[in-house]
Design a protein around this motif. Structure first.
Motif, PDB file in Angstrom:
ATOM      1  N   MET A   1     -13.513 -28.457   7.677  1.00 60.07           N
ATOM      2  CA  MET A   1     -12.821 -28.464   6.403  1.00 60.07           C
ATOM      3  C   MET A   1     -11.331 -28.250   6.644  1.00 60.07           C
ATOM      4  N   THR A   2     -10.522 -28.843   5.820  1.00 63.26           N
ATOM      5  CA  THR A   2      -9.084 -28.725   5.935  1.00 63.26           C
ATOM      6  C   THR A   2      -8.633 -27.343   5.478  1.00 63.26           C
ATOM      7  N   PRO A   3      -7.745 -26.714   6.255  1.00 62.03           N
ATOM      8  CA  PRO A   3      -7.247 -25.413   5.825  1.00 62.03           C
ATOM      9  C   PRO A   3      -6.582 -25.497   4.450  1.00 62.03           C
ATOM     10  N   ALA A   4      -6.739 -24.462   3.697  1.00 64.21           N
ATOM     11  CA  ALA A   4      -6.143 -24.375   2.372  1.00 64.21           C
ATOM     12  C   ALA A   4      -5.366 -23.070   2.298  1.00 64.21           C
ATOM     13  N   THR A   5      -4.541 -22.942   1.281  1.00 65.30           N
ATOM     14  CA  THR A   5      -3.831 -21.685   1.089  1.00 65.30           C
ATOM     15  C   THR A   5      -4.826 -20.642   0.605  1.00 65.30           C
ATOM     16  N   PHE A   6      -4.807 -19.525   1.268  1.00 63.09           N
ATOM     17  CA  PHE A   6      -5.789 -18.476   1.027  1.00 63.09           C
ATOM     18  C   PHE A   6      -5.034 -17.155   0.946  1.00 63.09           C
ATOM     19  N   ASP A   7      -5.290 -16.357  -0.072  1.00 61.62           N
ATOM     20  CA  ASP A   7      -4.599 -15.076  -0.240  1.00 61.62           C
ATOM     21  C   ASP A   7      -5.432 -13.961   0.384  1.00 61.62           C
ATOM     22  N   ARG A   8      -5.031 -13.570   1.563  1.00 64.12           N
ATOM     23  CA  ARG A   8      -5.765 -12.540   2.290  1.00 64.12           C
ATOM     24  C   ARG A   8      -5.666 -11.179   1.595  1.00 64.12           C
ATOM     25  N   SER A   9      -4.567 -10.919   0.910  1.00 65.42           N
ATOM     26  CA  SER A   9      -4.412  -9.642   0.199  1.00 65.42           C
ATOM     27  C   SER A   9      -5.411  -9.512  -0.946  1.00 65.42           C
ATOM     28  N   ALA A  10      -5.668 -10.605  -1.635  1.00 61.48           N
ATOM     29  CA  ALA A  10      -6.654 -10.571  -2.725  1.00 61.48           C
ATOM     30  C   ALA A  10      -8.037 -10.259  -2.163  1.00 61.48           C
ATOM     31  N   GLN A  11      -8.333 -10.829  -1.015  1.00 61.53           N
ATOM     32  CA  GLN A  11      -9.616 -10.555  -0.364  1.00 61.53           C
ATOM     33  C   GLN A  11      -9.715  -9.075   0.005  1.00 61.53           C
ATOM     34  N   ARG A  12      -8.663  -8.537   0.611  1.00 61.30           N
ATOM     35  CA  ARG A  12      -8.663  -7.120   0.987  1.00 61.30           C
ATOM     36  C   ARG A  12      -8.783  -6.223  -0.241  1.00 61.30           C
ATOM     37  N   THR A  68       1.365 -10.798  -2.176  1.00 60.62           N
ATOM     38  CA  THR A  68       0.359 -11.719  -1.661  1.00 60.62           C
ATOM     39  C   THR A  68       0.597 -11.957  -0.177  1.00 60.62           C
ATOM     40  N   GLU A  69      -0.463 -12.309   0.500  1.00 57.44           N
ATOM     41  CA  GLU A  69      -0.382 -12.699   1.908  1.00 57.44           C
ATOM     42  C   GLU A  69      -1.096 -14.037   2.026  1.00 57.44           C
ATOM     43  N   ARG A  70      -0.366 -15.083   1.751  1.00 57.82           N
ATOM     44  CA  ARG A  70      -0.954 -16.421   1.776  1.00 57.82           C
ATOM     45  C   ARG A  70      -0.942 -16.959   3.202  1.00 57.82           C
ATOM     46  N   VAL A  71      -2.110 -17.426   3.613  1.00 58.16           N
ATOM     47  CA  VAL A  71      -2.252 -18.005   4.946  1.00 58.16           C
ATOM     48  C   VAL A  71      -2.929 -19.363   4.805  1.00 58.16           C
ATOM     49  N   ASN A  72      -2.645 -20.238   5.736  1.00 58.64           N
ATOM     50  CA  ASN A  72      -3.306 -21.542   5.757  1.00 58.64           C
ATOM     51  C   ASN A  72      -4.509 -21.455   6.678  1.00 58.64           C
TER      52      ASN A  72
END
Length: 138
Positions: A1-12, A68-72
């Protein structure tokens, strides 16, 4: 799957909310926290805009308290981990409704422990399972 913008802070934030909710419930002796945690995680999966912890998270971001901590990266492993956690909590909900509180707490404490490991070390057991299953599929 293609990487997408993901908010790691929201997950934490979701994980910390789950940890807190389940720990307080365990200390208080209320298996209702397992039911609430399952509902919260279920909403996170099917309707994130209505998940209470994500509503709180977005409000704290808007207030500039959190960032936010947005990562691809591919969000699929994290989503799979949430689905597994939700499944375990559903077992806890069923156990609670049947009066099997020990089973309910085993389920709740398993989710609490794995979320705590993820928050403190960065190791995501559900993501690891996802990778292993993907490897088996070829």
């Amino acid at each position: 799957m293609t990487p997408a913008t993901f908010d790691r802070s929201a997950q934490r934030f979701t994980q910390i909310t789950l940890i807190t909710l389940l720990a307080v419930g365990f200390i208080a002796g209320s298996s209702l926290s397992v039911v609430i945690a399952a509902g919260m995680l279920g909403l996170t999966l099917i309707a994130p805009s209505y998940a209470p912890q994500l509503i709180a998270y977005r409000a704290l971001v808007r207030a500039n308290v959190l960032h936010t901590e947005r990562v691809n990266e591919d969000p699929a492993p994290h989503r799979f981990a949430q689905q597994v956690g939700f499944g375990v909590l559903v077992i806890g909900v069923v156990a609670t409704s049947l009066g099997a509180l020990t089973v309910a707490w085993v389920a709740g404490l398993l989710v609490l422990t794995l979320a705590l490991i993820n928050v403190t070390t960065g190791f995501c057991a559900g993501c690891f399972m996802y990778a292993q299953l993907a490897r088996l599929r070829g």
